[in-house]
Design an enzyme around this catalytic site. Structure first.
Site, mmCIF file in Angstrom:
data_model
loop_
_atom_site.group_PDB
_atom_site.id
_atom_site.type_symbol
_atom_site.label_atom_id
_atom_site.label_comp_id
_atom_site.label_asym_id
_atom_site.label_seq_id
_atom_site.Cartn_x
_atom_site.Cartn_y
_atom_site.Cartn_z
ATOM 1 N N ASP A 192 34.863 36.120 45.405
ATOM 2 C CA ASP A 192 35.851 36.588 44.421
ATOM 3 C C ASP A 192 35.200 36.679 43.040
ATOM 4 O O ASP A 192 34.005 36.950 42.940
ATOM 5 C CB ASP A 192 37.044 35.626 44.423
ATOM 6 C CG ASP A 192 38.363 36.307 44.093
ATOM 7 O OD1 ASP A 192 38.497 36.793 42.961
ATOM 8 O OD2 ASP A 192 39.250 36.329 44.964
ATOM 9 N N HIS A 215 41.062 34.843 38.817
ATOM 10 C CA HIS A 215 41.577 35.128 40.159
ATOM 11 C C HIS A 215 40.945 34.212 41.203
ATOM 12 O O HIS A 215 41.637 33.599 42.030
ATOM 13 C CB HIS A 215 41.318 36.598 40.501
ATOM 14 C CG HIS A 215 41.979 37.055 41.758
ATOM 15 N ND1 HIS A 215 41.378 36.975 43.000
ATOM 16 C CD2 HIS A 215 43.205 37.606 41.981
ATOM 17 C CE1 HIS A 215 42.192 37.454 43.924
ATOM 18 N NE2 HIS A 215 43.317 37.857 43.327
ATOM 19 N N ASN A 225 48.631 45.088 48.251
ATOM 20 C CA ASN A 225 49.866 44.982 47.467
ATOM 21 C C ASN A 225 50.347 46.366 47.034
ATOM 22 O O ASN A 225 49.549 47.198 46.564
ATOM 23 C CB ASN A 225 49.623 44.105 46.234
ATOM 24 C CG ASN A 225 49.030 42.746 46.585
ATOM 25 O OD1 ASN A 225 49.468 42.081 47.521
ATOM 26 N ND2 ASN A 225 48.003 42.344 45.839
ATOM 27 N N SER A 270 46.756 38.262 48.175
ATOM 28 C CA SER A 270 45.591 37.427 47.891
ATOM 29 C C SER A 270 45.942 35.965 48.093
ATOM 30 O O SER A 270 45.176 35.195 48.691
ATOM 31 C CB SER A 270 45.111 37.653 46.458
ATOM 32 O OG SER A 270 44.546 38.926 46.299
#
Length: 484
Positions: free
Chosen positions: A63, A97, A190, A254
């Site tokens: 990530d 994130h 999403n 996520s």
């Protein structure tokens, strides 16, 4: 019975100290931040942690990096690396994130008001894909997956996604992970980002594609759906850590992907002998069927159930059921919607040793015993000193006070003293002065009983006579014998 209250005070103080130790060792029951983590309660994570915490399992977070200095992540994050061509490790996160994903997986409350991860016994291997808040390149993703495998990860979390299909480099890296017995998990996508179908890398064969749910297990409207969906997990308002030592909510698949990655870590810690295909099979075969019967585009095989995934009887498999559906075992009782099977926590703990809760209970017990023993020692020392003080005070009292016996004995009784009935008179005791027999002689009838005499045949013994010179009393003594 009289109780010396003063002597009990040290014992009471010791008991109170022990209770205070027990009370202080208990975590806050309703910390505000923990109360925001509704998904932990819905997944029964407190109960799950009695069985497994994910200890010993390394989960790679490929990530934006991870802020390892966050209070709830200290000690949980390994060095990791950077796959975008820069030097350094993965312990930095300008975006936040990756830190949020790491917290969902393995956060350990760093204070009285922190948050909890689903697998707090696991370690995070951060693979930083980019600098800042830019986009991820396919090359960085492919290199990051290979770095995670080579770094010892047994689970790889890919909370990233893009429309279309993975590049050949990404597909090759995913196959490299699956061939090395690694579970790969990715978010489905999403709708808020313009996704209309399950994107890559979630749609790559062999990867667990995760859709999102809301509180109560309903399908989350912000999640994409499609035939590639494997399982569903909470994805709406997921509260956990953020970078810059902060906390916040996340919305998206996520978060759902991170939750399923944590579940895979729990299973791998509980069943270290299982291969990756069997871990995947256990997740999908214990999921709670939702929506249309069987696999569907919204929930896949169903909503995850960590408790059943850790306790249900699911046979092992040799092939990844997502690559070869025929290899998957038939759904067992865990998918029938029946009651939870009974289980013994002592038989389902982490194979690596006792759980964190067991260690805490043992520590509290040892602390209480030590406090009580210390209190007993203090009480015995205090009581011994008290006894010595009392003995010293008693030694200072004169003997004549303890035993008041006047010198020379007691004086004779007074003239009007008469001994009690049946007791002899004291020495030198006589009738009062002027005392004589009653006038008129003895009372009438006083004397020996009438007709009294010696028994019949009674007399002096045969041949008995008075000794020489003896005569009757009252007479003249006999004359001494004359000499011849």
């Amino acid at each position: 019975m009289r109780v010396n209250v003063g002597s009990l005070r040290p014992v009471v103080a010791c008991l109170l100290a022990g209770f205070l130790v027990v009370g202080a060792a208990q975590p806050a029951a309703a910390a505000p931040r923990r109360a925001e983590q509704w998904y932990l309660d819905e997944l029964r994570i407190d109960q799950v942690h009695k069985i497994s915490t994910g200890r010993g399992v390394v989960v790679a977070v490929v990530d934006s990096g991870v802020e390892a200095t966050h209070p709830d992540l200290r000690g949980q994050v390994l060095a990791g690396g950077r796959s975008y061509g820069a030097s350094g490790d993965g312990r930095a996160d300008e975006d936040g994130h990756g830190t949020h994903m790491a917290g969902i997986i393995a956060a350990k409350s760093g204070g009285r008001d922190g948050v909890d991860g689903i697998a707090p016994g696991a370690k995070i291997l951060p693979i930083k894909l980019r600098k800042g808040t830019g986009t991820n390149s396919a090359a960085a993703v492919a290199a990051g997956i290979r770095m995670a495998v080579d770094g010892g990860a047994k689970v790889i979390n890919l909370s990233i996604g893009a429309p279309g299909f993975a590049s050949p480099a990404e597909q090759s890296a995913i196959k490299y992970a699956l061939d090395h017995d690694v579970v790969v998990v990715a978010g489905a996508g999403n709708t808020a980002k313009g996704h209309v179908a399950v994107g890559n890398p979630a749609n790559t064969p062999g990867v667990i594609a995760v859709t999102g749910t809301t509180k109560g297990g309903r399908f989350w409207s912000g999640s994409v759906q499609g035939p590639e969906a494997v399982v569903a997990a909470p994805g709406d308002s997921v509260y956990n850590v953020t970078n810059e030592e902060g906390y916040g909510w996340g919305d998206g698949t996520s978060d759902s992907s991170a939750i399923v990655s944590a579940l895979a870590a729990l299973i791998r810690a509980k069943y270290p002998e299982l291969n990756a295909p069997s871990v995947i099979n256990r997740i999908i075969r214990t999921a709670r069927d939702a929506g249309p019967a069987g696999r569907d585009p919204q929930y896949g095989f169903g909503v995850i159930d960590p408790m059943k995934a850790l306790t249900a009887n699911v046979p092992a498999v040799t092939a990844n059921p997502l690559l070869d559906p025929a290899a998957a075992t038939e759904p067992g009782p865990a998918r029938t919607g029946g009651a939870d099977e009974e289980f013994d926590v002592t038989q389902h703990g982490d194979r690596g040793g006792p759980t964190d809760q067991q260690v805490m209970v043992v520590g509290i017990g040892i602390a209480v015993v030590l406090v009580l023993l210390l209190g007993l020692v203090v009480f015995l020392i205090w009581n011994r000193r008290r006894y010595r003080r009392e003995a010293a005070r008693a030694g200072d009292i004169p003997d004549e006070v303890l035993d008041r016996a006047p010198p020379g004995g007691y004086p004779p009784p007074g003239a009007d003293y008469a001994p009690p009935s049946g007791y002899p008179p004291p020495p030198n005791y006589g009738p009062p002065s002027g005392y004589g027999p009653p006038p008129g002689g003895p009372p009438p009838g006083y004397g020996p009983p009438s007709g009294y005499g010696p028994p019949s045949g009674y007399g002096p013994p045969s041949g008995y006579g008075p000794p020489p010179g003896y005569g009757p009393p009252g007479g003249s003594p006999p004359a001494p014998p004359r000499e011849r």
